[in-house]
Design a protein around this motif. Structure first.
Motif, PDB file in Angstrom:
ATOM      1  N   ARG A  36       0.826  -1.217   0.000  1.00 61.40           N
ATOM      2  CA  ARG A  36       0.000   0.000   0.000  1.00 61.40           C
ATOM      3  C   ARG A  36       0.858   1.264   0.000  1.00 61.40           C
ATOM      4  NH1 ARG A  36      -2.904  -2.949   3.907  1.00 61.40           N
ATOM      5  NH2 ARG A  36      -2.010  -1.670   5.589  1.00 61.40           N
ATOM      6  N   LYS A  37       1.975   1.210   0.711  1.00 59.42           N
ATOM      7  CA  LYS A  37       2.844   2.382   0.822  1.00 59.42           C
ATOM      8  C   LYS A  37       3.852   2.490  -0.326  1.00 59.42           C
ATOM      9  CE  LYS A  37       2.735   3.285   5.764  1.00 59.42           C
ATOM     10  NZ  LYS A  37       3.577   3.693   6.909  1.00 59.42           N
ATOM     11  N   LYS A  38       3.757   1.551  -1.279  1.00 55.93           N
ATOM     12  CA  LYS A  38       4.677   1.512  -2.427  1.00 55.93           C
ATOM     13  C   LYS A  38       6.128   1.296  -1.998  1.00 55.93           C
ATOM     14  CE  LYS A  38       4.087   4.038  -6.034  1.00 55.93           C
ATOM     15  NZ  LYS A  38       3.946   5.188  -6.986  1.00 55.93           N
ATOM     16  N   ASN A  39       6.322   0.647  -0.850  1.00 56.42           N
ATOM     17  CA  ASN A  39       7.670   0.214  -0.456  1.00 56.42           C
ATOM     18  C   ASN A  39       8.043  -1.079  -1.187  1.00 56.42           C
ATOM     19  OD1 ASN A  39       8.113   2.342   1.263  1.00 56.42           O
ATOM     20  ND2 ASN A  39       7.412   1.256   3.089  1.00 56.42           N
ATOM     21  N   ILE A  40       7.029  -1.727  -1.765  1.00 60.60           N
ATOM     22  CA  ILE A  40       7.246  -2.862  -2.659  1.00 60.60           C
ATOM     23  C   ILE A  40       6.433  -2.586  -3.915  1.00 60.60           C
ATOM     24  CG2 ILE A  40       7.016  -5.343  -3.001  1.00 60.60           C
ATOM     25  CD1 ILE A  40       7.069  -5.708   0.014  1.00 60.60           C
ATOM     26  N   VAL A  41       7.106  -2.606  -5.062  1.00 58.17           N
ATOM     27  CA  VAL A  41       6.413  -2.306  -6.320  1.00 58.17           C
ATOM     28  C   VAL A  41       6.714  -3.381  -7.363  1.00 58.17           C
ATOM     29  CG1 VAL A  41       6.372   0.182  -5.927  1.00 58.17           C
ATOM     30  CG2 VAL A  41       8.320  -0.847  -7.119  1.00 58.17           C
ATOM     31  N   LEU A  42       5.806  -3.491  -8.315  1.00 59.13           N
ATOM     32  CA  LEU A  42       5.955  -4.441  -9.418  1.00 59.13           C
ATOM     33  C   LEU A  42       6.063  -3.671 -10.717  1.00 59.13           C
ATOM     34  CD1 LEU A  42       5.912  -7.368 -10.502  1.00 59.13           C
ATOM     35  CD2 LEU A  42       3.399  -7.214 -10.578  1.00 59.13           C
ATOM     36  N   ASN A  43       7.185  -3.847 -11.396  1.00 59.80           N
ATOM     37  CA  ASN A  43       7.451  -3.119 -12.646  1.00 59.80           C
ATOM     38  C   ASN A  43       7.305  -1.606 -12.459  1.00 59.80           C
ATOM     39  OD1 ASN A  43       7.913  -5.542 -14.076  1.00 59.80           O
ATOM     40  ND2 ASN A  43       5.715  -5.806 -14.405  1.00 59.80           N
ATOM     41  N   GLY A  44       7.753  -1.134 -11.279  1.00 55.76           N
ATOM     42  CA  GLY A  44       7.763   0.298 -10.989  1.00 55.76           C
ATOM     43  C   GLY A  44       6.426   0.879 -10.608  1.00 55.76           C
ATOM     44  N   LYS A  45       5.396   0.028 -10.454  1.00 53.14           N
ATOM     45  CA  LYS A  45       4.050   0.525 -10.158  1.00 53.14           C
ATOM     46  C   LYS A  45       3.495  -0.116  -8.888  1.00 53.14           C
ATOM     47  CE  LYS A  45       2.914   1.187 -15.063  1.00 53.14           C
ATOM     48  NZ  LYS A  45       1.984   0.789 -16.161  1.00 53.14           N
ATOM     49  N   LYS A  46       2.574   0.607  -8.268  1.00 54.41           N
ATOM     50  CA  LYS A  46       1.893   0.083  -7.091  1.00 54.41           C
ATOM     51  C   LYS A  46       1.041  -1.119  -7.486  1.00 54.41           C
ATOM     52  CE  LYS A  46      -1.220   1.569  -3.354  1.00 54.41           C
ATOM     53  NZ  LYS A  46      -1.981   2.706  -2.789  1.00 54.41           N
ATOM     54  N   ASP A  47       1.002  -2.109  -6.606  1.00 55.04           N
ATOM     55  CA  ASP A  47       0.234  -3.319  -6.891  1.00 55.04           C
ATOM     56  C   ASP A  47      -0.380  -3.822  -5.594  1.00 55.04           C
ATOM     57  OD1 ASP A  47      -0.081  -6.422  -7.330  1.00 55.04           O
ATOM     58  OD2 ASP A  47       0.154  -5.571  -9.330  1.00 55.04           O
ATOM     59  N   ASP A  48      -1.582  -4.394  -5.673  1.00 58.65           N
ATOM     60  CA  ASP A  48      -2.252  -4.888  -4.466  1.00 58.65           C
ATOM     61  C   ASP A  48      -1.847  -6.319  -4.112  1.00 58.65           C
ATOM     62  OD1 ASP A  48      -3.524  -6.345  -6.408  1.00 58.65           O
ATOM     63  OD2 ASP A  48      -5.547  -5.592  -5.985  1.00 58.65           O
ATOM     64  N   GLY A  49      -0.982  -6.919  -4.920  1.00 58.09           N
ATOM     65  CA  GLY A  49      -0.512  -8.280  -4.644  1.00 58.09           C
ATOM     66  C   GLY A  49      -1.267  -9.350  -5.384  1.00 58.09           C
ATOM     67  N   LYS A  50      -2.330  -8.973  -6.115  1.00 58.36           N
ATOM     68  CA  LYS A  50      -3.153  -9.975  -6.797  1.00 58.36           C
ATOM     69  C   LYS A  50      -2.717 -10.237  -8.237  1.00 58.36           C
ATOM     70  CE  LYS A  50      -7.238  -8.910  -3.998  1.00 58.36           C
ATOM     71  NZ  LYS A  50      -8.649  -8.430  -4.002  1.00 58.36           N
ATOM     72  N   SER A  51      -1.781  -9.455  -8.746  1.00 56.88           N
ATOM     73  CA  SER A  51      -1.317  -9.649 -10.128  1.00 56.88           C
ATOM     74  C   SER A  51      -0.624 -10.999 -10.274  1.00 56.88           C
ATOM     75  CB  SER A  51      -0.342  -8.540 -10.521  1.00 56.88           C
ATOM     76  OG  SER A  51      -0.983  -7.285 -10.549  1.00 56.88           O
ATOM     77  N   ILE A  52      -0.770 -11.605 -11.444  1.00 54.66           N
ATOM     78  CA  ILE A  52      -0.079 -12.851 -11.751  1.00 54.66           C
ATOM     79  C   ILE A  52       1.267 -12.511 -12.368  1.00 54.66           C
ATOM     80  CG2 ILE A  52      -0.167 -15.019 -13.029  1.00 54.66           C
ATOM     81  CD1 ILE A  52      -2.254 -14.765 -10.798  1.00 54.66           C
ATOM     82  N   LEU A  53       2.322 -13.015 -11.782  1.00 51.78           N
ATOM     83  CA  LEU A  53       3.665 -12.677 -12.236  1.00 51.78           C
ATOM     84  C   LEU A  53       3.982 -13.312 -13.580  1.00 51.78           C
ATOM     85  CD1 LEU A  53       5.650 -13.061  -8.885  1.00 51.78           C
ATOM     86  CD2 LEU A  53       4.858 -10.947  -9.971  1.00 51.78           C
ATOM     87  N   LYS A  54       4.745 -12.586 -14.389  1.00 49.38           N
ATOM     88  CA  LYS A  54       5.221 -13.070 -15.682  1.00 49.38           C
ATOM     89  C   LYS A  54       6.746 -13.072 -15.674  1.00 49.38           C
ATOM     90  CE  LYS A  54       3.147  -9.815 -18.035  1.00 49.38           C
ATOM     91  NZ  LYS A  54       2.531  -9.099 -16.909  1.00 49.38           N
ATOM     92  N   LYS A  60      10.756  -4.522  -6.956  1.00 49.49           N
ATOM     93  CA  LYS A  60      11.661  -3.676  -6.172  1.00 49.49           C
ATOM     94  C   LYS A  60      11.130  -3.591  -4.743  1.00 49.49           C
ATOM     95  CE  LYS A  60      13.403  -0.858 -10.009  1.00 49.49           C
ATOM     96  NZ  LYS A  60      13.549   0.514 -10.562  1.00 49.49           N
ATOM     97  N   VAL A  61      12.049  -3.800  -3.797  1.00 54.79           N
ATOM     98  CA  VAL A  61      11.704  -3.776  -2.375  1.00 54.79           C
ATOM     99  C   VAL A  61      12.513  -2.677  -1.707  1.00 54.79           C
ATOM    100  CG1 VAL A  61      11.618  -5.114  -0.239  1.00 54.79           C
ATOM    101  CG2 VAL A  61      11.246  -6.262  -2.438  1.00 54.79           C
ATOM    102  N   PHE A  62      11.825  -1.636  -1.238  1.00 54.63           N
ATOM    103  CA  PHE A  62      12.483  -0.491  -0.614  1.00 54.63           C
ATOM    104  C   PHE A  62      12.438  -0.653   0.911  1.00 54.63           C
ATOM    105  CE2 PHE A  62      10.986   0.902  -4.738  1.00 54.63           C
ATOM    106  CZ  PHE A  62      12.081   1.585  -5.253  1.00 54.63           C
TER     107      PHE A  62
END
Length: 337
Positions: A36-54, A60-62
């Motif tokens: 939620r705080k964008k301390n962890i992002v997927l492909n540089g964007k905020k994600d709720d964790g439900k995306s399926i990884l490719k 990125k983990v800040f």
């Protein structure tokens, strides 16, 4: 900041599931808070964790280094579990077949399929150690993906173990075993003469206290729920003194101790079987051939249609030395199977 690129074996899963493996010591609430705080992002964007990884996705983990180390369990590197497991063992001699997704292994009797306790060493750990030492997988990758066996044998049953090297291999092979689209054949020597091919069925009930199973006749009426079992018997040879039979067993269902208990229930126990066998017969083979375990060998697997290189092929596992000695000593000529 830590950056991770998603590989083939990590793709196909939900982002949050991947993070729970990466940060295995962190509470799920912490992981979702970081998303939620964008301390962890997927492909540089905020994600709720439900995306399926490719494959090729970038995570990125800040987090501060000490925070990341704490929640990833880096101080207890998972790869340490497998270091030196194969010291003094020629694991290559166990390999029947190998490709990028699968290893078929001839497990020796006395070796666990999977460990029951932390101190145990099993064929699963041996295979992972082999992959690490051969650089087929890197230690860091084990934090988010673990290769694994997909079938099990009793500790004292020898023969074919199927190991998935990739996520694809594990998923497809697990489904094949679940759907019984793999034919499983065993070799064994039993007490008494069986000279006709037959298929036997029944119901099986496990006695957890004594780690044994009991075969119940299908026609027996009971309120208890039992698992259905089906075992195919193909006689190959009878011993010189007409006391023992060499059998090929086709396993239609795969329940705990099924072959051992099913054969014992029809008065043809496996030689060497301390749980379901004949003590006097077992003593004879122990004294003459140093047989310490039930003589049951997972001999052949036949694979059907699947998206793997083992498709429509069959593989056999060489019988152990003690099995060969007993065949030579108790049966006429060269037995073929």
């Amino acid at each position: 900041m830590k950056q991770f690129s998603i590989n083939t074996n990590e793709a196909g899963q939900r982002f949050d599931k991947y993070l729970f493996k990466l940060l295995k010591e962190a509470p799920s609430s912490f992981v979702y808070k970081m998303l939620r705080k964008k301390n962890i992002v997927l492909n540089g964007k905020k994600d709720d964790g439900k995306s399926i990884l490719k494959e090729g996705d970038v995570v990125k983990v800040f987090l501060a280094d000490d925070t990341f180390d704490k929640f990833s369990g880096v101080k207890s590197n998972v790869a340490d579990t497998f270091i030196n497991v194969n010291d003094g063992i020629d694991f290559n001699s166990y390999i029947i077949y190998e490709d990028g997704d699968v290893i078929l292994i001839n497990k020796p009797s006395g070796v666990l399929s999977q460990k029951a306790e932390d101190k145990d060493v099993s064929i699963n750990e041996m295979a992972i150690s082999y992959m690490l030492s051969s650089k087929m997988i890197l230690s860091d990758e084990l934090n988010t993906f673990k290769p694994s066996i997909v079938n099990r044998l009793d500790r004292n049953t020898s023969g074919m173990i199927v190991f998935g090297k990739s996520l694809k291999g594990i998923q497809i092979l697990s489904e094949m075993f679940k759907e019984r689209s793999v034919d499983k054949y065993y070799l064994t020597i039993v007490e008494g003469v069986i000279d006709k091919e037959q298929t036997i069925t029944g119901k099986i009930n496990k006695d957890e206290k004594n780690n044994k199973v009991v075969i119940v006749n299908e026609d027996e009426k009971t309120d208890k729920k039992f698992d259905y079992i089906k075992t195919g018997i193909n006689p190959i040879a009878v011993s010189k003194d007409n006391k023992y039979s060499l059998l090929q067993i086709k396993l239609y269902t795969g329940k705990t101790h099924q072959i051992r208990a099913h054969l014992s229930s029809i008065n043809h126990p496996i030689i060497g079987d301390g749980k379901y066998g004949n003590v006097k017969v077992n003593d004879y083979f122990r004294n003459k051939y140093k047989l310490r375990n039930q003589l049951l060998h997972s001999y052949k697997l036949k694979f059907y249609d699947c998206d793997l290189q083992v498709k429509d092929k069959e593989y056999t596992a060489k019988i152990p030395g003690v099995f060969a000695k007993i065949l030579k000593g108790e049966f006429d000529g060269n037995v073929e199977f």
